[in-house]
Every structure is written in structure tokens, then in C-alpha cells.
Enzyme design. Structure first.
Site, short mmCIF file in Angstrom:
data_model
loop_
_atom_site.label_atom_id
_atom_site.label_comp_id
_atom_site.label_asym_id
_atom_site.label_seq_id
_atom_site.Cartn_x
_atom_site.Cartn_y
_atom_site.Cartn_z
N ASN A 29 0.82 -1.21 0.00
CA ASN A 29 0.00 0.00 0.00
C ASN A 29 0.85 1.26 0.00
O ASN A 29 0.42 2.30 -0.50
CB ASN A 29 -0.93 0.02 1.22
CG ASN A 29 -2.13 -0.90 1.05
OD1 ASN A 29 -2.46 -1.29 -0.06
ND2 ASN A 29 -2.75 -1.25 2.16
N ARG A 99 -7.37 1.13 -9.27
CA ARG A 99 -7.97 2.46 -9.12
C ARG A 99 -6.96 3.52 -8.70
O ARG A 99 -7.27 4.71 -8.62
CB ARG A 99 -9.13 2.40 -8.13
CG ARG A 99 -8.78 2.02 -6.73
CD ARG A 99 -10.03 1.81 -5.88
NE ARG A 99 -10.75 3.04 -5.60
CZ ARG A 99 -11.89 3.37 -6.18
NH1 ARG A 99 -12.44 2.59 -7.09
NH2 ARG A 99 -12.49 4.50 -5.88
N ASP A 124 -10.47 -3.80 -5.62
CA ASP A 124 -11.22 -4.83 -4.93
C ASP A 124 -12.70 -4.47 -4.88
O ASP A 124 -13.07 -3.31 -4.69
CB ASP A 124 -10.73 -4.98 -3.49
CG ASP A 124 -9.35 -5.61 -3.43
OD1 ASP A 124 -8.88 -6.08 -4.48
OD2 ASP A 124 -8.76 -5.63 -2.34
N ASP A 315 -8.75 -4.19 6.54
CA ASP A 315 -8.06 -5.26 5.80
C ASP A 315 -7.65 -6.42 6.69
O ASP A 315 -7.14 -7.42 6.19
CB ASP A 315 -6.82 -4.70 5.10
CG ASP A 315 -7.16 -3.90 3.86
OD1 ASP A 315 -8.30 -4.00 3.39
OD2 ASP A 315 -6.30 -3.16 3.38
N VAL A 337 -16.19 0.64 7.91
CA VAL A 337 -15.44 1.32 6.85
C VAL A 337 -16.06 1.05 5.48
O VAL A 337 -16.31 1.97 4.70
CB VAL A 337 -13.96 0.90 6.87
CG1 VAL A 337 -13.18 1.56 5.73
CG2 VAL A 337 -13.33 1.26 8.22
#
Length: 446
Positions: A29, A99, A124, A315, A337
Site C-alpha cells: 500500500n 484504481r 477490490d 483489511d 469502513v
């Protein structure tokens, strides 16, 4: 025409994973956002500790497609040069892959005054992830936005992007990162209120500061950016991938075992450690890394609320759900979230888990999904034995890792297709699990 074979992960479950020592890679990330930030300067940017995952390769491909230079100095070291960047149109293929393409808006608007995205942005499938937050922020900074179907065209006047006072409706991680990148070279002062403050966001901020950006994080989740005229090159090292760390830790714990995770620091996973302690597990952290061990008497159920940082990360909840299926009594998970991130529980129920989903807010955290009929909470009764099954992995990577963990716990054989989704975020997944004592392999099937 002969049928093409497909790689499948085949897991023989029911084996305790213990005694393993796993080196956790750099954050996927973080590295992807750092690659995009390199578009802000004509000088070289060197990223060390870059994970060898498909997500990194996808974004390097995006960088190259814009005319940027990508040079691999080592397997985990990449040198990026944005000097030769020349393209303002991001292809439909690049947009569909990830994205993150939306983060190119700021750098390309600064360089050329315009940018076009060629199609719907991928990623995702975990709930609504509109680009509205991004576009609204860029509009406030002076960008004109034209929407034509699933295409977006952005442009700025001769003034370029200018500072603005922006309050996010929700502390979106990628929107915060987008505005930090765009605001670094914008004229004047940009304020981002109700911003995301995840560790990866802070690492991006530190990188931008190394490049010469003037960014301050104030109280109440507020960034203040004073735009500068130019940014320079820098060298940055990726933090440990805390998502990987939690996934491997849960794999060991759910099977009743233990593992030492090298390089993992306390601050990256402290909210995770709170929950495993409440459920009876033990841990220690020293110069070697993080060691976790399952309780000999079994896990106790727990109540968890998934929040933005510094809360329990969204996550992390998917692999953790397997731990709930093996805990005594009732466990409750409240996801605040993403509203559609519990669909993977149908796979666990097929394996024998006792999970009931609810559209009620089962917790104390203020939740934006209250009264929206979204199944965003789960009630889990455990412990329940799991049985191996054959699955096609969903496009939510963390849900895919959940099913890997479930397969390690389950009796019998579990086979998982569509494993390229896991390769986007996990390097050497199968070999690392084998080092932990897991019995699994990749086989080719038709």
C-alpha cells in the site's frame, strides 16, 4: 483447441503451524503511492524495500505508460524518473487494473494542465468506492471536471492547481493521499480536514517532505500543506506490510500454533495485538520482530469494531474471522469502513462456520451505515469444525487470504482458484506458509 491449465492452491488442512520464522515484505500500500509521487519531480526517486508483488508491477507499468523511467537496481530496489513523462491520457486498461490511476491527476495537472482517465477505475469489490471524494477535492483546488460515461477529463487554467480548504466527508485513505500529492505543488495553502492518518499515509507525507514539500499534521486529523514551486528527488524505504503481518500471524494462531514475524514493529500492529490478547493469545516483540502464540486452552470470543486508523483495520477482519470461528462462545464483528465487505462469509459458512450477518450496528462506534440495510455486522458462534472445499477466490484480496487461512484450519483438502488475486499483494505466499509448516502446494488443473 487444447484447454489451458490454471494454477490452483491445494491445501491439506488440520495441521498446526508452529516454529516458523517469516520475513515480512515492505508495504504494497505504501510502495504504489510512492511510485505515483515520483511523478512530481524530474529528479530520480529511489524506493528500497519494495515488495515483489503484482500490485507494484502494475503501478510501475502505469508509471512507464506515462513516459516515466523505471529501473530495477535490485529485486526490492527501484529507481524512478518522471523527467520524460509525456502522456496525459491514462488508458482504459491501466484504469481497470488498479484504481490508483486517479492519484496521477495531481502530478499530470501540474505538468501539463490536463489529464484523462480512459475508463472505470478498478480495485477490490468491497463496497462503494466512488471517485467523488477525489473529484470534489480537485475541483476545490481549481480543476475543471468533465464526465463522459465512465471517462473523466480534468483540466486547469493557467493558474494551475491552487490551495483550498477541504473537509472530507469520510477519512478516505486514497483521497487523503491524492490531495497530499496534489497539494504539494499547488499555489498557496491547502487544508485537508477529517483526513486519513494511517501509517502508510504518514510514510507518504514523510516522502513528500524529503522531496521538499511543506506538510504539517495538526490535531483533529488535519493536514496543512503550503505549496512549493518544485520538488526534488529522494530515497525512501518502505515500512513493513502490516496487512501481511496480521495475515501470517492469524494463520499460525487459527491452527493453534505460533510464528516469528521478522521486521514487524509494535506500532504497526498494536490494535491487532489488543484483540489477540483479549482472546487469550500471547505475544512478544523484540529486535527480531513479533512472535505470536495461540493459547493452549483455546480462544475466547470477542467483540470487534472495524474502524479507520488508529482502530482495527478493515483489511485485517477477513482472516481474523476464521479465528472467531475457532473461538469459544459468541464473537461479534462490526465493520464501519466498507458496507459490503462481509460477502466472503458465505464461503466460510459453506465450510461449516456458524455466522449470521446483520444490517444493525452491533457496537458503540458511530457508523455511517446505520439504517442503510447493508449487512455490515457478523455474529459468529464457535468453535465450529471447518471442512475443506473448492472455491474460486473473490476479487477482495483479503477475503482470498481469509480462505487460505480457513483451508489451513479445515479438515481435508481445500482448493483455491483465481490465485492471481492473492499475488497482487502477497509475495511468495505458498513458500512462506510452507516455512511455517503448512502442507500446501500450487498445482496445475484444467
Amino acid at each position: 483447441m487444447a484447454k489451458k491449465s490454471e494454477p490452483v492452491i491445494e491445501i491439506q488442512g488440520g495441521k498446526k503451524l508452529q516454529g516458523g520464522r517469516i520475513r515480512i515484505a515492505g508495504s504494497s500500500n505504501q510502495v504504489t503511492k510512492c511510485i505515483i509521487a515520483a511523478l512530481l519531480t524530474d529528479e530520480d526517486v529511489i524506493i528500497k524495500g519494495a515488495p515483489e508483488v503484482d500490485e507494484r508491477r502494475i503501478v510501475e507499468g502505469l508509471f512507464s505508460s506515462l513516459g516515466g523511467g523505471v529501473k530495477h537496481l535490485d529485486a526490492d530496489v527501484v529507481c524512478l524518473s518522471g523527467k520524460s513523462t509525456s502522456e496525459t491520457v491514462i488508458s482504459k486498461l491501466q484504469c481497470q487494473k488498479n484504481r490508483i490511476a486517479i492519484l496521477c491527476a495531481g502530478p499530470l495537472l501540474h505538468r501539463f494542465g490536463e489529464v484523462e482517465f480512459g475508463g472505470a477505475l478498478g480495485g477490490d469489490k468491497i463496497g462503494k468506492r466512488p471517485v467523488d471524494f477525489h473529484l470534489d477535492g480537485l475541483r476545490k483546488m481549481g480543476a475543471e471536471v468533465e464526465v463522459d460515461g465512465d471517462k473523466y477529463r480534468l483540466s486547469v487554467s493557467d493558474k494551475g492547481l491552487v490551495g483550498a480548504n477541504i473537509t472530507l466527508a469520510f477519512p478516505s485513505v486514497m483521497t487523503t493521499e491524492n490531495l497530499l500529492i496534489a497539494g504539494s505543488l499547488a499555489k498557496g495553502r491547502t487544508i485537508i480536514a477529517n483526513a486519513a492518518i494511517e501509517p502508510e499515509v504518514i510514510e507518504l507525507t514523510k516522502m513528500l517532505q524529503k522531496m521538499g514539500a511543506d506538510i504539517t499534521l495538526n490535531a483533529n486529523r488535519t493536514f496543512v500543506i503550503h505549496g512549493v514551486k518544485r520538488l526534488r528527488g529522494c530515497e525512501v524505504r518502505c515500512m513493513v506490510d502490516r496487512n501481511q503481518a496480521v495475515s501470517f500471524a492469524v494463520a499460525a494462531l487459527a491452527t493453534g500454533g505460533n510464528v516469528l514475524l521478522e521486521n514487524v514493529t509494535h506500532d504497526s500492529v498494536y490494535s491487532f495485538l489488543n484483540f489477540i490478547q483479549r482472546m487469550g493469545a500471547s505475544f512478544r516483540i523484540n529486535s527480531e520482530g513479533l512472535f505470536v502464540e495461540a493459547p493452549k486452552a483455546g480462544f475466547a470470543g470477542a467483540h470487534m469494531e472495524v474502524e479507520v486508523h488508529p482502530g482495527f483495520m478493515t483489511d485485517w477482519q477477513q482472516p481474523f474471522m476464521v479465528l472467531f470461528t475457532q473461538a469459544k462462545g459468541i464473537s461479534i464483528l462490526h465493520e464501519t469502513v466498507f458496507e459490503a465487505r462481509l460477502g466472503y462469509t458465505e464461503f466460510l459458512k459453506d465450510m461449516g462456520a456458524n455466522i449470521t450477518l446483520s444490517d444493525k450496528c452491533l457496537g458503540e462506534v458511530v457508523c455511517r451505515f446505520k439504517g442503510c440495510n447493508d449487512l455490515h455486522a457478523a455474529i459468529v458462534q464457535g468453535p465450529t469444525p471447518l471442512e475443506g472445499r473448492d472455491f474460486v477466490l473473490p476479487t477482495d484480496i483479503r477475503a482470498g487470504k481469509c480462505l487460505v487461512v480457513a483451508g489451513l484450519v479445515a479438515k481435508g483438502v481445500t482448493r483455491l482458484r483465481n490465485i492471481h488475486e492473492l499475488q497482487r499483494k502477497y509475495d511468495n505466499l505458498v513458500p512462506k506458509l510452507q516455512q511455517m509448516g503448512a502442507e500446501l502446494k500450487i498445482v496445475e488443473v484444467f
